[in-house]
Design a protein around this motif. Structure first.
Motif, PDB file in Angstrom:
ATOM      1  N   VAL A  82       0.817  -1.208   0.000  1.00  0.00           N
ATOM      2  CA  VAL A  82       0.000   0.000   0.000  1.00  0.00           C
ATOM      3  C   VAL A  82       0.858   1.268   0.000  1.00  0.00           C
ATOM      4  O   VAL A  82       0.711   2.139  -0.861  1.00  0.00           O
ATOM      5  N   ALA A  83       1.763   1.350   0.997  1.00  0.00           N
ATOM      6  CA  ALA A  83       2.499   2.601   1.204  1.00  0.00           C
ATOM      7  C   ALA A  83       3.623   2.808   0.195  1.00  0.00           C
ATOM      8  O   ALA A  83       3.994   3.948  -0.085  1.00  0.00           O
ATOM      9  N   VAL A  84       4.191   1.730  -0.342  1.00  0.00           N
ATOM     10  CA  VAL A  84       5.249   1.881  -1.344  1.00  0.00           C
ATOM     11  C   VAL A  84       4.674   1.685  -2.749  1.00  0.00           C
ATOM     12  O   VAL A  84       4.630   2.619  -3.553  1.00  0.00           O
ATOM     13  N   ALA A  85       4.211   0.455  -3.057  1.00  0.00           N
ATOM     14  CA  ALA A  85       3.756   0.176  -4.416  1.00  0.00           C
ATOM     15  C   ALA A  85       2.506   0.978  -4.779  1.00  0.00           C
ATOM     16  O   ALA A  85       2.421   1.560  -5.865  1.00  0.00           O
ATOM     17  N   GLY A  86       1.526   1.028  -3.868  1.00  0.00           N
ATOM     18  CA  GLY A  86       0.306   1.775  -4.153  1.00  0.00           C
ATOM     19  C   GLY A  86       0.579   3.252  -4.368  1.00  0.00           C
ATOM     20  O   GLY A  86       0.048   3.880  -5.288  1.00  0.00           O
TER      21      GLY A  86
ATOM     22  N   ARG B 230      -3.294   1.994 -12.735  1.00  0.00           N
ATOM     23  CA  ARG B 230      -4.063   2.387 -11.550  1.00  0.00           C
ATOM     24  C   ARG B 230      -5.416   1.681 -11.518  1.00  0.00           C
ATOM     25  O   ARG B 230      -5.833   1.161 -10.483  1.00  0.00           O
ATOM     26  N   ARG B 231      -6.111   1.682 -12.638  1.00  0.00           N
ATOM     27  CA  ARG B 231      -7.465   1.101 -12.657  1.00  0.00           C
ATOM     28  C   ARG B 231      -7.445  -0.412 -12.512  1.00  0.00           C
ATOM     29  O   ARG B 231      -8.409  -1.009 -12.043  1.00  0.00           O
ATOM     30  N   THR B 232      -6.348  -1.034 -12.886  1.00  0.00           N
ATOM     31  CA  THR B 232      -6.237  -2.490 -12.754  1.00  0.00           C
ATOM     32  C   THR B 232      -5.785  -2.910 -11.362  1.00  0.00           C
ATOM     33  O   THR B 232      -6.365  -3.823 -10.753  1.00  0.00           O
ATOM     34  N   LEU B 233      -4.763  -2.241 -10.840  1.00  0.00           N
ATOM     35  CA  LEU B 233      -4.105  -2.732  -9.628  1.00  0.00           C
ATOM     36  C   LEU B 233      -4.612  -2.113  -8.335  1.00  0.00           C
ATOM     37  O   LEU B 233      -4.696  -2.797  -7.314  1.00  0.00           O
ATOM     38  N   LEU B 234      -4.932  -0.825  -8.340  1.00  0.00           N
ATOM     39  CA  LEU B 234      -5.324  -0.191  -7.072  1.00  0.00           C
ATOM     40  C   LEU B 234      -6.613  -0.780  -6.499  1.00  0.00           C
ATOM     41  O   LEU B 234      -6.675  -1.057  -5.286  1.00  0.00           O
ATOM     42  N   PRO B 235      -7.666  -1.005  -7.306  1.00  0.00           N
ATOM     43  CA  PRO B 235      -8.849  -1.670  -6.730  1.00  0.00           C
ATOM     44  C   PRO B 235      -8.545  -3.074  -6.220  1.00  0.00           C
ATOM     45  O   PRO B 235      -9.098  -3.505  -5.205  1.00  0.00           O
ATOM     46  N   ALA B 236      -7.657  -3.788  -6.924  1.00  0.00           N
ATOM     47  CA  ALA B 236      -7.301  -5.141  -6.481  1.00  0.00           C
ATOM     48  C   ALA B 236      -6.586  -5.097  -5.129  1.00  0.00           C
ATOM     49  O   ALA B 236      -6.831  -5.939  -4.254  1.00  0.00           O
ATOM     50  N   ILE B 237      -5.704  -4.109  -4.943  1.00  0.00           N
ATOM     51  CA  ILE B 237      -5.043  -3.952  -3.645  1.00  0.00           C
ATOM     52  C   ILE B 237      -6.080  -3.622  -2.577  1.00  0.00           C
ATOM     53  O   ILE B 237      -6.088  -4.222  -1.490  1.00  0.00           O
TER      54      ILE B 237
END
Length: 384
Positions: free
Chosen positions: A93-97, A109-116
């Motif tokens: 969250v704090a680094v990759a996100g 962003r639209r692919t990975l952030l909701p998945a996180i």
């Protein structure tokens, strides 16, 4: 403009909720069981954080997040430290996100952030190499373009949660320069052919791995940010993540202070509690002083980040002090407890072992002290 370093009602509620959750879910015996397990964190606990909205709390609502501010994370991390919560939250969250938000493409962003945010994706940053330095000139892993792919070669060390990762955020060299120029950030599917993982035993009991990339291909659209200019966004994201790690140190210090102060009251020597002796009082007060200084510096940095104000110097100061405090306060606690706290079953040993990880993760104290000096002298970040 003055900064009020008091958490608001919403953040205090977050802190109470986190305290109640982590106290229930992560007693010390459970933390030890997770250390001895295969994955290094609780999958059920990870899902619970997703259900509470704490994995995407700072992500914009458009990406499945809660739209909160940086400061909303501070009380959560403080309570994580108090109970030594083993979790990929900092790295994912704090680094990759944060990097995806700052430098990623809209599709990323639209692919990975909701998945996180939903607890369906873990991203492990793969940064450090053989010499262990957190600096661009320590990066030797390479990536070269071959058609529509980058092909990565090299070995990364101390990669967190590599066995559970869905993606690696790999820091590689795509240019001929040996400094920050030529550093690029690439997302790599953790199931890609040519990746090998080896667990690294470490004093902290953390889930750390050596990850070898042997001609591993990743599509060029997995480039995060601008090719050859990846160090600047990485440096910014890891600095803010390190502030949150300092909040973790503050939480751990509170737990260490409580157990050490209580031991000084209960342990008797020569017919009197050892807490009556001046030498012991000095040791306990050192822990309290370290705790408050680290908390003040970290909160100052967090408030400035949250308010969008310049924060690099304040953040680097907080992190540098927090890392040195992590070593010092645990040493003082062991002085008070003496031999009893060196047995594996004693909870202080859990905290002191974990502190060795905090002292070095995302860069050591010297690295951040150099960043403080850079900000004062108005020079670019030192890369040595």
């Amino acid at each position: 403009m003055a900064i009020d370093l008091t958490l608001d009602e919403h953040q205090l509620l977050l802190q109470r909720s986190a305290n109640e959750l982590f106290r229930r879910r992560y007693p010390s015996e459970v933390v030890r069981e997770i250390e001895d397990g295969d994955v290094g964190y609780s999958r059920e606990g990870w899902r619970e954080l997703a259900e509470l909205g704490w994995l995407g709390i700072t992500f914009p609502e458009a990406y499945g997040g809660g739209g909160g501010g940086f400061l909303d994370l501070y009380p959560i991390y403080e309570e994580m430290g108090r109970f030594l919560v083993p979790s990929p939250h900092l790295d994912t969250v704090a680094v990759a996100g944060a990097l995806l938000l700052a430098a990623g493409t809209e599709d990323q962003r639209r692919t990975l952030l909701p998945a996180i945010a939903h607890g369906d994706c873990i991203i492990s940053p793969a940064i450090l190499e053989r010499d262990g330095w957190f600096a661009p000139d320590a990066i030797t892993s390479s990536a070269e373009r071959r058609g529509s792919d980058f092909v990565i070669s090299g070995t990364k060390l101390l990669v967190p949660y590599a066995s559970s990762a869905d993606h690696f955020l790999c820091v590689v060299r795509t240019g001929a320069a040996t400094d920050a120029d030529g550093i690029s950030l690439l997302l790599v599917d953790a199931g890609a052919r040519g990746i090998e993982r080896e667990k690294i035993r470490n004093i902290a009991g953390h889930a750390l791995y050596a990850v070898t990339f042997d001609d591993v291909s990743t599509p060029t659209e997995n480039l995060v940010g601008v090719e050859g200019h990846g160090w600047e966004p990485l440096s910014a994201a890891t600095l803010q993540a390190a502030v949150l790690q300092t909040a973790t140190i503050v939480g751990a210090a509170q737990a260490v202070l409580e157990m050490t102060n209580q031991y000084a009251k209960d342990r008797e020597q020569f017919g009197s509690p050892i807490g009556r002796y001046q030498a012991v009082q000095y040791l306990v007060s050192d822990i309290l002083i370290d705790l408050h200084r680290a908390d003040l510096l970290a909160k100052q940095a967090a408030f400035r980040i949250d308010a969008g104000r310049s924060s690099e110097r304040e953040a680097a100061m907080a992190v540098a002090f927090g890392k040195r405090a992590a070593a010092h306060l645990h040493r003082q606690a062991h002085e008070v407890h003496a031999g009893v706290a060196f047995i594996v079953e004693h909870d202080l040993s859990l905290y002191s072992r974990r502190s060795k990880f905090w002292e070095n993760h995302l860069g050591d104290a010297r690295y951040y002290e150099e960043r403080v000096a850079d900000s004062m002298l108005g020079r670019p970040e030192v890369h040595t």
